[in-house]
Each structure stands twice: as structure tokens, then as C-alpha cells.
Design an enzyme around this catalytic site. Sequence first.
Site, PDB file in Angstrom:
ATOM      1  N   ASP A   1     -15.447 -12.409   9.253  1.00  0.00           N
ATOM      2  CA  ASP A   1     -14.233 -11.802   8.703  1.00  0.00           C
ATOM      3  C   ASP A   1     -14.398 -10.319   8.412  1.00  0.00           C
ATOM      4  O   ASP A   1     -13.949  -9.835   7.384  1.00  0.00           O
ATOM      5  CB  ASP A   1     -13.751 -12.543   7.434  1.00  0.00           C
ATOM      6  CG  ASP A   1     -12.367 -12.043   6.995  1.00  0.00           C
ATOM      7  OD1 ASP A   1     -11.571 -11.707   7.877  1.00  0.00           O
ATOM      8  OD2 ASP A   1     -12.114 -11.968   5.788  1.00  0.00           O
TER       9      ASP A   1
ATOM     10  N   ASP B   1     -12.803  -7.539   9.175  1.00  0.00           N
ATOM     11  CA  ASP B   1     -11.616  -6.834   9.691  1.00  0.00           C
ATOM     12  C   ASP B   1     -11.899  -5.367  10.023  1.00  0.00           C
ATOM     13  O   ASP B   1     -12.536  -4.690   9.225  1.00  0.00           O
ATOM     14  CB  ASP B   1     -10.508  -6.797   8.640  1.00  0.00           C
ATOM     15  CG  ASP B   1      -9.846  -8.127   8.425  1.00  0.00           C
ATOM     16  OD1 ASP B   1     -10.578  -9.101   8.255  1.00  0.00           O
ATOM     17  OD2 ASP B   1      -8.613  -8.181   8.427  1.00  0.00           O
TER      18      ASP B   1
ATOM     19  N   GLY C   1      -1.622 -11.126   7.938  1.00  0.00           N
ATOM     20  CA  GLY C   1      -1.503 -12.570   8.124  1.00  0.00           C
ATOM     21  C   GLY C   1      -2.533 -13.199   9.034  1.00  0.00           C
ATOM     22  O   GLY C   1      -2.334 -14.311   9.522  1.00  0.00           O
TER      23      GLY C   1
ATOM     24  N   GLU D   1      -5.066 -14.518   8.161  1.00  0.00           N
ATOM     25  CA  GLU D   1      -5.510 -15.752   7.510  1.00  0.00           C
ATOM     26  C   GLU D   1      -4.487 -16.867   7.715  1.00  0.00           C
ATOM     27  O   GLU D   1      -4.671 -17.976   7.243  1.00  0.00           O
ATOM     28  CB  GLU D   1      -5.735 -15.517   6.009  1.00  0.00           C
ATOM     29  CG  GLU D   1      -7.131 -14.985   5.676  1.00  0.00           C
ATOM     30  CD  GLU D   1      -7.440 -13.643   6.301  1.00  0.00           C
ATOM     31  OE1 GLU D   1      -6.589 -12.752   6.197  1.00  0.00           O
ATOM     32  OE2 GLU D   1      -8.502 -13.497   6.903  1.00  0.00           O
TER      33      GLU D   1
ATOM     34  N   ASN E   1      -9.291  -9.261  11.718  1.00  0.00           N
ATOM     35  CA  ASN E   1     -10.105 -10.369  12.199  1.00  0.00           C
ATOM     36  C   ASN E   1      -9.334 -11.292  13.133  1.00  0.00           C
ATOM     37  O   ASN E   1      -8.139 -11.454  13.024  1.00  0.00           O
ATOM     38  CB  ASN E   1     -10.648 -11.184  11.015  1.00  0.00           C
ATOM     39  CG  ASN E   1      -9.548 -11.787  10.167  1.00  0.00           C
ATOM     40  OD1 ASN E   1      -8.796 -11.085   9.514  1.00  0.00           O
ATOM     41  ND2 ASN E   1      -9.422 -13.095  10.196  1.00  0.00           N
TER      42      ASN E   1
ATOM     43  N   ARG F   1       0.802  -1.227   0.000  1.00  0.00           N
ATOM     44  CA  ARG F   1       0.000   0.000   0.000  1.00  0.00           C
ATOM     45  C   ARG F   1       0.832   1.274   0.000  1.00  0.00           C
ATOM     46  O   ARG F   1       0.376   2.326   0.410  1.00  0.00           O
ATOM     47  CB  ARG F   1      -1.012  -0.033   1.143  1.00  0.00           C
ATOM     48  CG  ARG F   1      -1.957  -1.204   0.966  1.00  0.00           C
ATOM     49  CD  ARG F   1      -3.116  -1.295   1.899  1.00  0.00           C
ATOM     50  NE  ARG F   1      -3.811  -2.525   1.561  1.00  0.00           N
ATOM     51  CZ  ARG F   1      -3.511  -3.717   2.062  1.00  0.00           C
ATOM     52  NH1 ARG F   1      -2.558  -3.837   2.951  1.00  0.00           N
ATOM     53  NH2 ARG F   1      -4.163  -4.798   1.666  1.00  0.00           N
TER      54      ARG F   1
END
Lengths: 610, 203
Positions: A335, A337, A207, A209, A293, A140
Amino acid sequence: MSILKKSIVASAALALPFAVSANSKLEKMMKDPNQWVQQSGDYAGHRYSELDQINKSNVGSLKVAWTFSTGVLRGHEGGPLVIGDTMYVHTAIPNIVYALDLNDNQRIIWKYNPVKGGKYPGGETMDRVISVMCCDNVNRGVNYHPNGTIVLHAADTSVIALDAKTGKEKWITTNLHAGTGKYGVSASTGSGQPFIIKDTVGVGCSGAEFGVRCNWTSYDIKSGKRLWRAYSMGPDKDMLVDPNKTTSMLKPIGKDSSLKTWPGDSWKIGGGSIWGFYGYDSKLNTLYYGTGNPSTWNPVVRPGDNKWSMTINARNPDNGMAKWLYQMTPYDEWDYDGVNEMILVDMKVKGKNRQALVHFDRNGFAYTMDRASGELLVAEKYDPAVNWATHVDMKTGRPQVVDRYSTAHQGEDVNTTNICPAALGTKDQQPAAYDRMSGLFMVPTNHVCMDYEPFKVDYVAGNAYVGATLSMYPAPGGTHLGNFIGWDADKGKIVWSNPEPFSVWSGAMATAGGITFYGTLEGYAKAVESKTGKELFSFKTPSGIIGNFMSYTHKGKQYVGILSGVGGWAGIGLAAGLTDPTAGLGAVGAYSALSSHTALGGVLTVFALP
Amino acid sequence: MKFKFNYLILAAFLTANFSAKAIPTPEAVEPQYDDDGNPTYKVVYGKGDRLKADGTPLNLIQIECQGKAVDMVSDEELDKCRGDDSLVEMKYGWMDFATYKGWRAYHAECHVCHGPDAMGSTYAPSLMTSVQQGMTWDAFFDVIINGRGVEQGAQKGNVMPAFGENTNVAPHIEDMFRYVKARADGKIRRGVRLPKLPKFKEE
């Protein structure tokens, strides 16, 4: 250990006298509309340009001034910076940074590639880093420190300080070591911007996930020495919270506020990643960021509020101590976030002047908070499709979850259907802009719902830790997947809304010309009238847009720049479209695959008036 | 909390399967509908397979191998069927448990890159298309176990991690292939409205 501690304290103390001047210098540069010196334009995250050469009466005749290919195919989020006569452009993995000479036909002054011999500075191979990055290998953007440093937060979590003039490495610190396999830190990656405050640079991590425990870490800009680290969950000392002084909903959070909300030691792989766009208020000396999340996506294995995932953090950037926290989605089951950008605006809320923080959360609620005290002022849905909660209880701050859409209530191995929004959120990382002229917020949104079935998975260090099936489709009653909206953060109401065939995944920018720019996944760069949303300009760039708009002047002329390069999570969810053409959910073609509109390729397009 | 959930599922499971005396056949199982009239799909997983009253596994999709239900054939016969891919032959409207497990295993890891419904993303190929274009079981197995780096012919900057030691993936590769093959053969439509259900009201 104690020597190390001392040196950290010493360097922090040393940094202080210079801090004020560096800070004010950067803030002064932010106020100069001829440059674009930070990813969000300024600390307040307004993404607003005071330039008005390009305005609502002439934007229709905007033309491409020049283009630049980044040579990288992955999704391109973030945007370029302009410092003086130099533009800095970053890419997705391998995270190349280019310095372009605006005085000399965008000649490449220097090019920096952190991957050498196939390896990132932290020692991991590029292969390995790619394989532990969920949802495409985006970055980003870089940021600038007025001591002449460009800072890159590379995918392997290396924080790299480059000489802005030469592109030479000043120092490199690998924040978390992607993929070392160590319990709790394995598979952390870097995708968020490095955030400059005074003489420090702070980074989050990605991360959730992959079962990491994420944190914010602050480094000294001169030496790269670590100053402090605040975890998103765990013991109080890890999180840098004071049980008596740190508040949530205006009350002290108390002892072990996080540990009590996780079964056993599951907080050790609790996620809570930080990778969005952040805010800083120099008067209050407060840093604002959101956490992501909790791991896994299967809520059944982690009953409890899972604090402080999904939380707005207000922290002292000098020592990391949390001033206040607000958890938007306790016990996430979808999820959603909480990483999205923090926009700091001094505005009237319900008739009272407030130092407000406005945050458009993935969960579909737009929050207006008092950023000094952490008081919750407004929480309203910014997409009427949102159905997982009826409303936010303003006394407790908790969303009132509807059982029918609660994947935990429905249980493991049950497919909970028609939840809105989808895991993509009503908005993902694509940052909104604040139009200082109309007082409206310009918000790129998703309009997608989902079915979600949580199931049991094993935690395997360094591997994805998801544990839910997911299928997504357009929100009921419509044939489009996104909207670009004008939002009133005081009333909590949508003022205007432009439907878009796909999710709007680009960052917006409002300008003093009375216009707002945004991009679409098909690749259109668009300008609308900020007050009404009326479309005034549209041009199809070489690839889908998930980058953020910026503006600057060169030799007195205003330019608008945008990175194209389709990818990101949008590229996963929408590449093949969301539904079978035969599924009969609506008009065929409305959901056609993104892949039939655009293809990969990182390209910067710069517009100007003829 | 956790115990309660399991208990509820168990109770639902017992009600659904054992209270009826007759051996359930696929045709006898009515799909459930949600408030919006869409069929929902409910299967208990991870706490023992669903069983028929006689103790044999209940296949939700009738997969046939050499004319017999797949759970009724010997391993040898099964190998022959695997050879000619008939493992994923199924009647519309029903999905066998293994394919269902494959769909779920796909969502444990694969979908974060290969996209929903095995249809690919901007950077990871559609596995459905790969199989349609002739990717064999052996190749599928090999790539999942060993991965594929930039040196092995993947597009520049693309990497397939090795999942050989991943317990969420390695034990389920065969099921995942069934799922992907079923997608490739057009036997399963997208999304969780999983099986094609021409018999039932859907739209």
C-alpha cells in the site's frame, strides 16, 4: 455522442485564447507573497513564502492573533487561501466553505454547505458518502480561479464552482457519483484539491480501498463541461497515452502497457487513486500528479506490474495526453500509494542544471527526476529504516525488493513482519516544502514499520476492498514515530533530522525569514531554522495538526495560518497508540496514545508578531 | 503464478501437518521466529481448515465450552456457551481458528475506521471498549447487519455502514465478535504478535 464530442472540442478551443491570460494572471498572483492563492502556494509546490517579517531572530515571540472554529470535528487537511482581504476556509465532511473578511475581524461574509437536506449535489446522502470514505472524511482544500471562482471538490466527487464574492453556485458537476454501485466507478469519493490550470479545473478521485478505477478529469472553469478524462489503468485510449510517444524511463511504453500487467480484467477495479498535491509547469505546459495503490491490498490476486498504479504522470493539461510516466512501485505489496506531492525545482543535479521534479514517495524513496524528459536522476531512501527494497536500479528504475519483506513472495495468508515503512509510508500526503534560501527540502515524515498479511477478499461493489491485516509499530531502535528532516535532493541525503514522538502529518512551509513551519499530531505548531532544524518556536494549538501552513499579509503585517483538527489516517493508526504499554518494545509512554494528547475539533489558528 | 503460490502453501501445509504421524497438540507446535527473534504466526486459510491427522479441525487456541474443546460440543451446547460468552475463553498462547478468522475478517473492512486492534480511531469508536462496556452479541450483530445512521444516535457526522450484504463481513460476524471479545477480555494482545506467549521467548 458525436454532438457531445464536438461541443467538448469546441469549448476547449474557445477556452484557449482566454487561457493564456488567466494563467498568467494566476501565476502573477502566486508570486505576490501577500496572498496565498493556491493550496501549495504556487504551481511548483514550493510552499515557500517570500515574507520575512517573521524570521529566525523574532519567531520565538510569535503570538496567536486570532482563531476560528470550523464547527466540524473530522480531520482537517489542506489549508486556507487568502485572496486580497478575504480568507477562504474549508472543512472536512460536510465540506463547508467560509469566506472571512480580514478587514472586519474575520466576519463571515458567506458560508457554503454543499449538503442540503442531508444530500450532496450528486444525490447521495451524506451517510452514504461518509460510509465509503476510507481513512476519515478529509478534504484537502479549495482553490481559486482569477475569474472570481472558488472551486470545491466535495466528498461525493461533486466539483462545485462558487462565486468568490457571494458564495453562490456557478455550476456543479458530479465527477464520478459516489456509491452508485456501478462496476468500476462505485464508491469513488473526493478528497483531493481541485487543480486550476488555465481555464480548466482538474480533479482526481479517492477510493482505492474500495475497488474503484480512478482517473484525472478536467473541466472547463466557465461551464463545468468535461474536457477529458485519463484513467490510471486500462486500455490505452482510456489512459490517454500514445504507445509510441508516451515514454517511461525515456523509452516508448508500447501498446497495451497497462492491460498486459493485470490478470484478466482486474484492472477494472484497479484503484490507482489520485488525491495528493499536484504540480504544473506553465513553460513546459505539463501537469504532474501521482497515482495510488492497486486494489486490493492482497498482491497475490494481481500478479504483474499493475501499471499505471504507483506512477508519476506528466501530462499535457490541454488534452490529457501523457508525456511520460514513471512507476515507482511496480506490483505494490504494501500500500505504498504514489500520490504524494510533486515539487518542481530548477536546480543542479550531479553538476548539471536540471528542470527537476522532486517527489517523496510513500515507499520511502525520494526521487529526483528530469521533469521535461522523465529521466530518473536520483532515488535514495529518506528514512534509513526503509528495508523493503535495497535500492532502486537506476537503469531500469525498478526497486530491488527484498524477499523477506515481500508480502507476495511470502504469500497469501502469511504474516510478513518488520516491513519498513508501514502502509502509512515514510511520508503520506503531508506535503514537503522547498526552502529557496538553503536549497533544502523540508520533509515531514513517518517512522513506522508494520506486519502485513494479505488474504483473499471478495469484491463487493461499494464496500471496502482491502484484504490485508496490518499492524504497525515504531521503527526498530527508536522510540519515536516521526521525523522532520532537511533533505538534499541532489545528493539524496538527509542533512538534519528532528525526531518527533508521533508521525509528522502536517504540510510544511519555508519562508524567507530562514525558518520553516510544521505541525505535530499532538497539536504543536513549530518553527525551526531551515538550515539546521533548530527549534525556535512551539505552541500547542487546540487539536492535532494534519493541515498545511500558509502565510500572507494584511495591512502590511505578516500572518501565519494553520488548520488544526486531528484525524485522517493518522487518526486511525495512532489514536490508540501503536503498541501495548506492556509489549516491552521500549519505554512506556513513548508510544502512548494520541488520544491522551489531543481531541477532535477543526480550528484555524493565525499567528503574528505582537 | 497463482498456482505456484497455492502449491507452495499446500506443500508447506502438508509438511507441517501430515508428515508428523502423531496428532499435533497445541503444546507440540513450536512457534517460528523471524530474524529479529519475534515469533511469526503462520496459518493456512481459505483452502480448507487445518486438520488433525484424524480429520478433526485443529484448534490453535483451546477454546472450551462446558469443559470440552469447542469443536467437540454440539450446537446446542455451543448456544449455551455463547450465552455466557465463554466462547472466547482460551488458554494464553493459543488462538482458535475462529478467532483468528475473526481477526482477519476485521481487517477485511472494519479496521479502516475502527483502527488497528479494535482500538478505535479519532472518529470511530473502539469496539474493544464497546464490548468492555457491555455491548452484547445481539447489539454487535444488529449494528453490523443494519448499520447506524446519523439519525440513530451516532455522533454527528459519524455513520456505521450496513454490512448485511457484504460477503467479506456478514458470514464472519460471529468470528469477529470472538476476536473483539477476546481483545476486550485481554486475552489477545495487540498486533500480529497475536497470542500472549509467556512460554516462549518474546522480548
